[in-house]
Design a protein around this motif. Structure first.
Motif, PDB file in Angstrom:
ATOM      1  N   PRO A   1      49.309  30.240  41.673  1.00 35.90           N
ATOM      2  CA  PRO A   1      50.075  31.441  41.340  1.00 35.90           C
ATOM      3  C   PRO A   1      49.180  32.677  41.202  1.00 35.90           C
ATOM      4  O   PRO A   1      48.119  32.617  40.588  1.00 35.90           O
ATOM      5  CB  PRO A   1      50.728  31.069  40.008  1.00 35.90           C
ATOM      6  N   ASN A   2      49.593  33.774  41.815  1.00 31.89           N
ATOM      7  CA  ASN A   2      48.878  35.050  41.754  1.00 31.89           C
ATOM      8  C   ASN A   2      47.516  35.019  42.440  1.00 31.89           C
ATOM      9  O   ASN A   2      46.673  35.892  42.200  1.00 31.89           O
ATOM     10  CB  ASN A   2      48.715  35.507  40.305  1.00 31.89           C
TER      11      ASN A   2
ATOM     12  N   ASP B   1      41.786  37.413  45.526  1.00 31.16           N
ATOM     13  CA  ASP B   1      42.696  37.978  44.532  1.00 31.16           C
ATOM     14  C   ASP B   1      43.528  39.056  45.225  1.00 31.16           C
ATOM     15  O   ASP B   1      43.002  40.131  45.552  1.00 31.16           O
ATOM     16  CB  ASP B   1      41.904  38.590  43.381  1.00 31.16           C
ATOM     17  N   PRO B   2      44.812  38.803  45.477  1.00 33.30           N
ATOM     18  CA  PRO B   2      45.653  39.773  46.194  1.00 33.30           C
ATOM     19  C   PRO B   2      45.856  41.088  45.443  1.00 33.30           C
ATOM     20  O   PRO B   2      46.322  42.064  46.031  1.00 33.30           O
ATOM     21  CB  PRO B   2      46.969  39.015  46.386  1.00 33.30           C
ATOM     22  N   LYS B   3      45.497  41.120  44.160  1.00 32.33           N
ATOM     23  CA  LYS B   3      45.592  42.362  43.404  1.00 32.33           C
ATOM     24  C   LYS B   3      44.423  43.288  43.734  1.00 32.33           C
ATOM     25  O   LYS B   3      44.477  44.486  43.460  1.00 32.33           O
ATOM     26  CB  LYS B   3      45.604  42.071  41.895  1.00 32.33           C
TER      27      LYS B   3
END
Length: 213
Positions: free
Chosen positions: A34-35, A95-97
């Motif tokens: 997740p995330n 990390d897609p953020k």
């Protein structure tokens, strides 16, 4: 086996084969937590690719391995024979953020020559073909749009031959391949191929790289 003319490297590689004849590969999940994000790319020697992607801000671990073939748990020697269908590839945890899949696709095309079929630099054979993998239609569209953009802008003098394929079984390569550039900076192949390729990437890539890269 990587087809280079450096005798010392060839001797070292043969020594590695004999010392690691019992080495095993293992299947690795391509499902992200997740995330978190996971991406798969093949662009020639995975030593070079791993070194490139690990330098990108937002990327955590990068695993060298084999994918897009039919043989289960293939070895380096089997993949190098170009009979298993596998390509040397990297599994990129990110990390897609911080960094997007789109940006990783930019890294992919900035760190190779996607116009050479079954070849990247001195390495030849289907194991060294260029492949961008996608997990869903959005990622596929991102890859295809990037290829169109590069083609329209004539970034490369020859047609792009990169394959666009869905993510399939990924096998982590033998342990001695992991972080190879970091652990073997004096290796002839690393000095003459991996490092120059990385330096060229740094000159052309416009994105953010880690300060120590």
């Amino acid at each position: 086996m990587k087809k280079i003319k450096i005798l010392a490297y060839s001797f070292l590689l043969m020594s590695m084969y004999s010392c690691n004849s019992s080495a095993q590969t293992k299947k690795v999940t391509t499902v992200a937590k997740p995330n978190k994000g996971i991406a798969v790319f093949a662009e020639g020697c995975f030593w070079c690719s791993e070194h490139v992607f690990e330098a990108v801000v937002g990327v955590g671990e990068v695993v060298s391995g084999y994918t897009a073939g039919t043989t289960k748990n293939p070895t380096y020697e089997q993949v190098g024979s170009n009979r298993t269908g596998h390509a040397e590839a990297v599994l990129v945890y990110y990390d897609p953020k911080i960094v997007s899949f789109k940006e990783l696709v930019n890294v992919f095309f900035a760190s190779q020559d996607p116009t050479t079929p079954n070849q990247q630099g001195p390495d030849r054979g289907s194991a060294y073909r260029s492949i961008a993998f996608y997990k869903n239609e959005n990622e596929k569209r991102i890859i295809e749009n990037k290829i169109k953009e590069l083609t329209i802008n004539k970034v490369f003098s020859k047609p792009i031959v990169t394959e666009v394929l869905p993510v399939s079984d990924f096998y982590a390569a033998e342990e001695y391949h992991q972080d190879y550039v970091k652990h073997h900076p004096d290796n002839s192949y690393v000095e003459n191929v991996s490092i120059p390729r990385y330096k060229l990437f740094k000159k052309t890539y416009k994105g953010k790289l880690k300060s120590k890269s």
